[in-house]
Design a protein around this motif. Structure first.
Motif, short mmCIF file in Angstrom:
data_model
loop_
_atom_site.label_atom_id
_atom_site.label_comp_id
_atom_site.label_asym_id
_atom_site.label_seq_id
_atom_site.Cartn_x
_atom_site.Cartn_y
_atom_site.Cartn_z
N TYR A 232 0.82 -1.20 0.00
CA TYR A 232 0.00 0.00 0.00
C TYR A 232 0.86 1.26 0.00
N ARG A 233 2.08 1.16 0.60
CA ARG A 233 2.97 2.33 0.64
C ARG A 233 3.38 2.75 -0.76
N PHE A 234 3.58 1.76 -1.65
CA PHE A 234 3.95 2.05 -3.04
C PHE A 234 2.87 2.91 -3.69
N TRP A 235 1.60 2.49 -3.56
CA TRP A 235 0.52 3.20 -4.23
C TRP A 235 0.25 4.55 -3.57
N LEU A 236 0.41 4.61 -2.26
CA LEU A 236 0.22 5.88 -1.56
C LEU A 236 1.28 6.89 -1.99
N THR A 237 2.54 6.44 -2.05
CA THR A 237 3.63 7.33 -2.46
C THR A 237 3.46 7.77 -3.91
N LEU A 238 3.17 6.81 -4.78
CA LEU A 238 3.01 7.12 -6.20
C LEU A 238 1.83 8.06 -6.42
N GLY A 239 0.72 7.83 -5.70
CA GLY A 239 -0.44 8.69 -5.85
C GLY A 239 -0.15 10.12 -5.42
N ALA A 240 0.59 10.29 -4.30
CA ALA A 240 0.94 11.63 -3.82
C ALA A 240 1.84 12.34 -4.82
N ILE A 241 2.79 11.60 -5.39
CA ILE A 241 3.72 12.20 -6.36
C ILE A 241 2.98 12.60 -7.63
N ILE A 242 2.06 11.73 -8.11
CA ILE A 242 1.29 12.06 -9.31
C ILE A 242 0.42 13.30 -9.07
N LEU A 243 -0.19 13.39 -7.89
CA LEU A 243 -1.01 14.57 -7.56
C LEU A 243 -0.16 15.84 -7.56
N ALA A 244 1.03 15.76 -6.94
CA ALA A 244 1.91 16.94 -6.91
C ALA A 244 2.37 17.30 -8.31
N GLY A 245 2.77 16.30 -9.10
CA GLY A 245 3.25 16.56 -10.45
C GLY A 245 2.17 17.16 -11.34
#
Length: 486
Positions: A232-245
């Motif tokens: 879940y940490r992978f998807w949480l991190t990736l989701g936050a980065i995509i939102l910021a980007g």
């Protein structure tokens, strides 16, 4: 035992009660300012990374809150950073590294030009101190990252701050664009305005975002490379980065800054080259294919009429902005006003450099020199009707040559070369996913800033905090610097 512990803690209890009582009787905004300052001071004493992190977070909000003594939030953070370094002077100080040494030399040339200026020495000192804060942030970040036991966590903290602060102001800018809230001079078609966030000017706003979105892209690619799909940490991190980007790129697009768009394109090309260097010939072929597809797709969108007219006209006018011409004798119309004004400032900067080629007119003295020339009674024809300076030459390389002469321009060039060298070394030597993401994003930041500086001056509004922290992260990744710290 309990009684003795209580007596040992009573000064802290009394102090807390006194602070609480003082805040209660203050006006709300003043009390909030004091409270923020006390929290920041407490964090600064806990970990040396926090003064730098708070300085990074403060950049978009530096003028929104007035602190006691007339300090801006960012200036207060500079005080915390300096106190943090001085408070740990008994420990081993960080080595400057190649970018730090080059930046110190550049500072010396600025100080020399400020001393020899025939105009305002106080303005020269202020500009030199602005660059001094970049060196301060760089040194503090390198010092905080030199402990191998804490370096990964501290890198993650700084990286988060480098993305969160620009992403927040990017979202504000997108809201301004969608709602049309802004000055009439920022208006575009359809009742919209150019996004400017909390920075105040669309071009500077775009320059700030250009120092952040490559980090989001680099970290996104690095997270995907880990392939930890099941956590879940992978998807949480990736989701936050995509939102910021997405926020950062959306804000950049909504700024309608042609220089910002060109800078972003250069940053993307540099990141593509870094990927090719890292992953070999196969990646080169993929990048060439992707570039061709993106280029053809962009041209089709531009000439198909699918894009809103405001975007397509803005993109088409980029070529006109890149074409040099003599501003003298040009008939000024509403359509070419901005382009001719830009060229007039470029020619004014060249005139300043020709008059004082060795040390320039003095750091921070561009506007003073420009307006003296404009109101001298013998104003060149290319200044009319722009008698008031825009504050910079619309090209930082020419701007620094005008203000600090040949010695300053060469020193700045050496500094940029050192930054490029350390970024390329970081790309080659990064050996974990976090370092690879920072290295890829960092070299994209340098490419975007170097390209955008062809049209603007991005070393303003304390944005050097963002740049200095990125350089420090790249410097501490390289194995050569790591071996020096052991």
């Amino acid at each position: 035992m309990a009684e003795s512990q209580l007596w040992s803690r009573w000064p802290w209890l009394v102090g807390a009660l006194a602070i609480g009582a003082g805040l209660a009787v203050m006006p709300p905004l003043l009390a909030a300012s004091w409270l923020l300052g006390l929290v920041a001071l407490g964090l600064a004493t806990c970990d040396p990374v926090w003064p730098v992190a708070l300085a990074v977070l403060s950049v978009p909000f530096q003028q929104l809150v007035a602190l006691p003594g007339g300090l801006s939030v960012t200036q207060f953070c500079f005080v915390l950073v300096a106190l943090s370094l001085l408070g740990n002077a008994h420990q081993r100080w960080p080595r400057l590294g190649l970018p730090g040494i080059a930046l110190a030399i550049f500072l010396w040339t600025l100080a020399l030009a400020a001393t020899l200026t025939p105009l305002s020495r106080s303005e020269g000192l202020k500009e030199t101190l602005r660059w001094g804060t970049v060196l301060l942030i760089y040194m503090a970040a390198v010092w905080a990252l030199q402990d191998p036991a804490h370096a990964p966590r501290r890198r993650a903290v700084l990286l988060m701050c480098l993305l969160v602060a620009p992403a927040i102001t990017a979202l504000i800018g997108i809201g301004q664009f969608l709602t049309g809230i802004g000055p009439a001079s920022f208006a575009v078609d359809g009742g919209r305005v150019r996004a400017y966030g909390t920075i105040g000017q669309p071009n500077s706003f775009a320059g700030y975002l250009n120092q952040a979105w490559p980090l989001a892209v680099g970290m996104g690619l690095a997270v995907i490379e880990t392939r930890r799909w099941q956590t879940y940490r992978f998807w949480l991190t990736l989701g936050a980065i995509i939102l910021a980007g997405a926020s950062l790129l959306g804000g950049l697009l909504a700024s309608f800054s042609r220089g910002g768009w060109v800078g972003a394109l250069i940053g993307a090309v540099v990141m593509g080259g870094a990927l090719a260097v890292r992953y070999g010939r196969q990646m080169v072929l993929r990048m060439i294919t992707a570039t061709l597809i993106a280029g053809i797709g962009g041209l089709l969108l531009l000439y198909s009429g699918v894009l809103p007219a405001a975007f397509s006209n803005r993109i088409s006018s980029i070529i006109e902005n890149l074409r040099p011409f003599d501003a003298r004798g040009v008939e000024i119309t509403p359509a070419n006003f901005a382009v001719v004004e830009r060229m007039a400032h470029l020619q004014a900067a060249w005139h300043m450099f020709q008059e004082r080629p060795l040390v320039g007119v003095g750091p921070g003295n561009f506007s003073i020199a420009y307006e003296r020339l404009a109101y001298s009674g013998q104003a060149p024809t290319w200044i009319k009707p722009w008698y008031d300076s825009r504050g910079h030459a619309h090209n930082y390389y020419l701007h620094i040559a005008a203000e600090s002469g040949l010695i300053g321009a060469v020193a700045y060039g050496v500094f940029l070369v050192s930054v490029w060298y350390i970024a390329i070394s970081a790309v080659r030597q990064a050996n974990d996913w976090l370092s690879r993401g920072i290295a890829l994003g960092g070299i994209g930041v340098i490419g975007a800033l170097s390209g955008h500086n062809l049209f603007e001056n991005l070393h303003v509004l304390n944005m050097g905090v963002q740049f200095g922290t990125v350089i420090a992260l790249l410097t501490t990744i390289t194995t050569k610097h790591a071996s020096q710290l052991d």
